[in-house]
Structures are given as C-alpha cells and as structure tokens.
Design an enzyme around this catalytic site. Structure first.
Site, short mmCIF file in Angstrom:
data_model
loop_
_atom_site.label_atom_id
_atom_site.label_comp_id
_atom_site.label_asym_id
_atom_site.label_seq_id
_atom_site.Cartn_x
_atom_site.Cartn_y
_atom_site.Cartn_z
N ASN A 1 0.86 -1.18 0.00
CA ASN A 1 0.00 0.00 0.00
C ASN A 1 0.90 1.23 0.00
O ASN A 1 1.52 1.55 1.01
CB ASN A 1 -0.88 -0.04 1.26
CG ASN A 1 -1.72 1.21 1.43
OD1 ASN A 1 -1.82 2.03 0.52
ND2 ASN A 1 -2.33 1.36 2.60
N TRP A 2 0.97 1.89 -1.13
CA TRP A 2 1.89 3.03 -1.26
C TRP A 2 1.33 4.29 -0.59
O TRP A 2 2.02 5.29 -0.50
CB TRP A 2 2.20 3.31 -2.74
CG TRP A 2 2.97 2.20 -3.42
CD1 TRP A 2 3.42 1.04 -2.84
CD2 TRP A 2 3.39 2.15 -4.79
NE1 TRP A 2 4.08 0.27 -3.77
CE2 TRP A 2 4.08 0.93 -4.98
CE3 TRP A 2 3.24 3.01 -5.89
CZ2 TRP A 2 4.63 0.56 -6.20
CZ3 TRP A 2 3.78 2.64 -7.11
CH2 TRP A 2 4.47 1.43 -7.26
N LYS A 3 0.08 4.25 -0.19
CA LYS A 3 -0.59 5.40 0.44
C LYS A 3 -0.39 6.67 -0.41
O LYS A 3 -0.27 6.58 -1.62
CB LYS A 3 -0.08 5.60 1.87
CG LYS A 3 -0.15 4.32 2.70
CD LYS A 3 0.01 4.57 4.17
CE LYS A 3 0.13 3.26 4.89
NZ LYS A 3 0.06 3.37 6.33
N HIS B 1 -9.46 0.53 5.17
CA HIS B 1 -8.14 0.75 5.78
C HIS B 1 -8.32 1.67 7.00
O HIS B 1 -9.17 2.55 7.00
CB HIS B 1 -7.20 1.40 4.76
CG HIS B 1 -5.78 1.41 5.24
ND1 HIS B 1 -5.31 2.38 6.10
CD2 HIS B 1 -4.74 0.57 5.02
CE1 HIS B 1 -4.04 2.13 6.38
NE2 HIS B 1 -3.67 1.04 5.73
N GLU C 1 -6.78 4.14 8.03
CA GLU C 1 -6.68 5.58 7.79
C GLU C 1 -7.99 6.12 7.20
O GLU C 1 -8.35 7.26 7.42
CB GLU C 1 -5.47 5.87 6.88
CG GLU C 1 -4.17 5.68 7.67
CD GLU C 1 -3.03 5.11 6.87
OE1 GLU C 1 -3.03 5.21 5.64
OE2 GLU C 1 -2.11 4.55 7.51
N GLU D 1 -5.23 -5.65 10.58
CA GLU D 1 -4.23 -4.60 10.78
C GLU D 1 -4.53 -3.88 12.10
O GLU D 1 -5.34 -2.93 12.13
CB GLU D 1 -4.30 -3.58 9.64
CG GLU D 1 -4.04 -4.16 8.28
CD GLU D 1 -3.49 -3.09 7.34
OE1 GLU D 1 -2.35 -3.26 6.91
OE2 GLU D 1 -4.18 -2.10 7.08
N GLY E 1 2.35 1.79 10.70
CA GLY E 1 3.25 2.94 10.55
C GLY E 1 3.95 3.35 11.83
O GLY E 1 4.53 4.43 11.91
N SER F 1 3.53 -2.55 10.28
CA SER F 1 4.98 -2.53 10.46
C SER F 1 5.67 -3.84 10.06
O SER F 1 6.62 -4.27 10.72
CB SER F 1 5.33 -2.14 11.90
OG SER F 1 4.86 -0.83 12.18
N GLY G 1 2.80 -1.29 4.27
CA GLY G 1 2.82 0.13 3.95
C GLY G 1 4.24 0.61 3.69
O GLY G 1 4.79 0.44 2.59
N GLY G 2 4.87 1.17 4.72
CA GLY G 2 6.19 1.79 4.59
C GLY G 2 7.21 0.95 3.84
O GLY G 2 7.91 1.45 2.95
C1 PEP Z 1 -0.68 -0.26 5.87
O1 PEP Z 1 -0.54 0.76 5.21
O2 PEP Z 1 -1.68 -0.95 5.73
C2 PEP Z 1 0.39 -0.64 6.80
C3 PEP Z 1 0.28 -1.76 7.44
O3 PEP Z 1 1.44 0.24 6.95
P1 PEP Z 1 2.87 -0.09 7.63
O4 PEP Z 1 3.37 -1.36 7.01
O5 PEP Z 1 3.72 1.08 7.30
O6 PEP Z 1 2.64 -0.26 9.11
#
Ligand code: PEP
Length: 256
Positions: free
Chosen positions: A9-11, A98, A100, A170, A176, A216, A237-238
C-alpha cells in the site's frame, strides 16, 4: 493450502518518477526470481499513477490494486472513482476499510460495506481491512472490534463472492508505528477471524479466505509472522516503498 498474498500500500507517497522507478525495480527483481509463481503480489499506488504503473508492470504477474473506491457506479459524485473505472485501468484489487479511511477520513462500517459490495459488483477483488485501536486492545476489546468490523463489512456478501475477498488484520497501533504485533498476537487474531468467517458462512469459506497481517511488516519480522498457520500474507505500507524491503518480505512469503 492457501496461496500467500503480499500487497503493498503506497498510500499518498511518491511522485510519478518515484512510482515508476519503484514499479520497474520490483519487476526487475521479482520477474526472474520465480517467486511470483508461488505467491500473489500486488501494489496499490495512488489513483493518479495507476495507469502508468499498470504499463510499467505489464505482464510481470505483479498485480495492481487501488487504495479506495466509491460505491456508486457513475454519476454526479465529484472527485470520486468507481469500481468500473478501476477495472478499466487494470486494477484487480481494491483496499476497503483501511484504518486511515476509518479513523482519519471517518468512514463508517456501513460505508465500508457499500464500498466492498461495489468492488464485488464491479468484478474486482476486495481487501477488507479490520483491526483494533490501542485503547480497544488495552480494554480487552480486540475480538469485539474484529467481530463487528467483519460482520458489518461482509453484510449482504454471498458465499460465492467470498472467493474474491481477502481480509487484512491490521491492528491500528501497529500501522506505521514500527510496533509490530507478535506472531502469537497475529495468529490469535487471525484464528478468531477465521472462526467468525465459519459462523458467517461455513468451514470451506473460512478455510479458503486469505487473511493478511498488516502493521509494520519489515523484511526482518516477515518470516516469523508469515509462518503462522492462519497468516496468509501481508499488507505492507512503509516497507513497500523500497524495492529491497518489499522484495525481502515477498521472498520471506515465498519461503513459507
Ligand atoms: C498499511 O498501510 O496498511 C500498513 C500496514 O502500513 P505499515 O506497514 O507502514 O505499518
């Protein structure tokens, strides 16, 4: 045996050049490795880069997903994007629910359910995110939240449609933050999720649906998470923004 599924997920990150370079880098590293035959991989760029990234990835077997969708098929909904449009530009998956979108943008359980059903009606696959806040975990409410988000998210979704649904557990406190759930915490939540799926549908559905862990995930913790019986992949994500980190996670998935 469920095939593992790793999605990035590049957000709201990257510019056009960076998005292209990331996609090209992933394609270069993964295409020759043979890992794409063993598991499913997708990236979810921002809407505006979808067409370009689809072109860069070409027939590489790295699939494309969108990070959001609107539930109406077309019309006067300024600024929104429909499932049909996403399919038209080459998407296969759409992330819905998600954390967010739930907690920053304020989407309700009901809206998330409408979006998920629009994804399925549009002949796409949904990644339904669920997960508790830190305060909810501390109050012992993790299972209550999973139960509510699953039941509301999947309302009116029929058994045969569940072949096009992936669940992403999640925990919000792990997204994040660098604070990853332990493999045991992830396994416990995933097994609970599978139990709810069995009660909503039946054992065959519950055993077939893939449940990703997200929060993470990094190359150095991926293997231990992905080894758990009910962890069928990761939503990243990251670490999906760096070719080496994301391919490290994918390779950990391919080895498990
Ligand atoms: C996400 O964006 O769904 C996520 C899990 O981010 P991260 O891996 O950065 O925690």
């Amino acid at each position: 045996m469920r095939k593992k599924f790793i999605a990035g997920n590049w957000k709201m990150n990257l510019d056009m050049a960076g998005a292209r370079a990331l996609a090209a880098g992933l394609k270069g590293k993964l295409s020759q490795s043979g890992v794409l035959e063993r598991l499913d991989v997708a990236v979810c760029p921002p809407f505006v880069y979808l067409t370009t990234i689809a072109q860069v990835l070409g027939d590489s077997n790295i699939r494309i997903g969108a990070q959001n969708v609107y539930f109406e098929p077309q019309g006067a909904f300024t600024g929104e994007i429909s499932a049909e449009m996403l399919k038209d530009v080459g998407c296969r998956y759409v992330i819905v629910g998600h954390s967010e979108r739930r907690h920053v943008i304020g989407e309700s359980d009901d809206l998330i359910n409408q979006k998920l059903r629009a994804v399925l009606a549009g002949d796409l696959e949904a990644i339904l995110c669920i997960g508790e806040l830190l305060s909810e975990r501390e109050k012992g409410k993790t299972e209550e939240v999973i139960d509510r988000q699953l039941r509301s998210g999947l309302a009116l979704v029929e058994k045969h449609e569940m072949a096009r649904v992936t669940i992403a557990y999640e925990p919000v406190w792990a997204i994040g933050t660098g604070k990853v759930a332990s493999p045991e915490q992830a396994q416990q939540a995933h097994a609970f999720t599978r139990g709810i799926l069995a009660s909503l549908y039946d054992d065959s559905v519950s055993q077939a649906v893939r449940i990703q862990y997200g929060g993470s995930v990094k190359p150095d913790n991926a293997a231990d998470l992905l080894k758990q019986t009910d962890v069928d992949g990761a939503l990243v994500g990251g670490a999906s923004l760096k070719v080496d980190d994301f391919t490290g996670i994918i390779k950990a998935g391919g080895a498990n």
